[in-house]
Design a protein around this motif. Sequence first.
Motif: not given
Length: 290
Positions: A221-235
């Motif tokens: 993942v070359y670029e991401a905002g906070a929302d995407k990172i939170n989704e990846m942690i929760e999943s």
Amino acid sequence: MEELIKKAQILIDALPYIQKFSGKTVVIKYGGNAMINEELKHQVMEDITLLKFIGMNPIVVHGGGPDISKALSEKGVRSKFVNGLRVTDEITVQTAQQVLIGKTNKEIVALLNKEGGRAIGISGIDASFIECEKQKAVVDGNEVDIGYVGKIKHVKRCILDMLCNDQWIPVIAPIGTDDEGNSYNVNADTVAAEVASAVEAEKLILLTDVEGIKDANGEIVYEAGADKINEMIESGVINGGMIPKVKGCMKAIEDGVKGVHIIDGRIPHCLLLEIFTKTGIGSLIKSDKY
């Protein structure tokens, strides 16, 4: 002559970035293979020294997990981890303090000074620079006592401002202290993130042994905002030792750091490639202000 012209062009290409980041603070978490491989060590120290001489304010926070594990093993103590955090009893925190402050920190300071940088080593114990309280891990919804592992309450920015303004390169060992004078082992990624937040750093850069954050398909993942990172942690896509690393990054973004970079420290001159090129390397977690 063609080779010389190419070198000149490289400097010209870097000029916009030098202008943009002059006077800005960048916090570098130094860890992984870049702390072990002698050639990579030398290159990282060159990069950090160069940043200082072109007008940036680099602050280094280092890890030292493998050295701590080795020292504990020599004492007959087996290392244990919960959610990426080292379980730290009294002998472990004493060993961590000896290794991180007495050995690792001073080696990095010496290497930077050898390159011409004016490095000075400190830990969170000095002037109670990093104030902590006991941190507990959460396992299956329950709190677990993991010993002398610190949760940071406060970082004294004034000390870092004083050092950076006086042309020093601070090198920070991740040991904190509480009001009672107890020492705590603190995750180095967490320390780097909290320091970056305290000094309102332009960038936080984490040197790791991975190419960056990877998605469910194993792609970077070359670029991401906070929302995407939170989704990846929760999943559960982001898990294990990457959790405290990424959560620290997210905290830094929330506190005003514009961009957090997780990069592969095994790449030669990775810091220069990240800061002074358009595409950079690794993963970028960016704020709305990036």
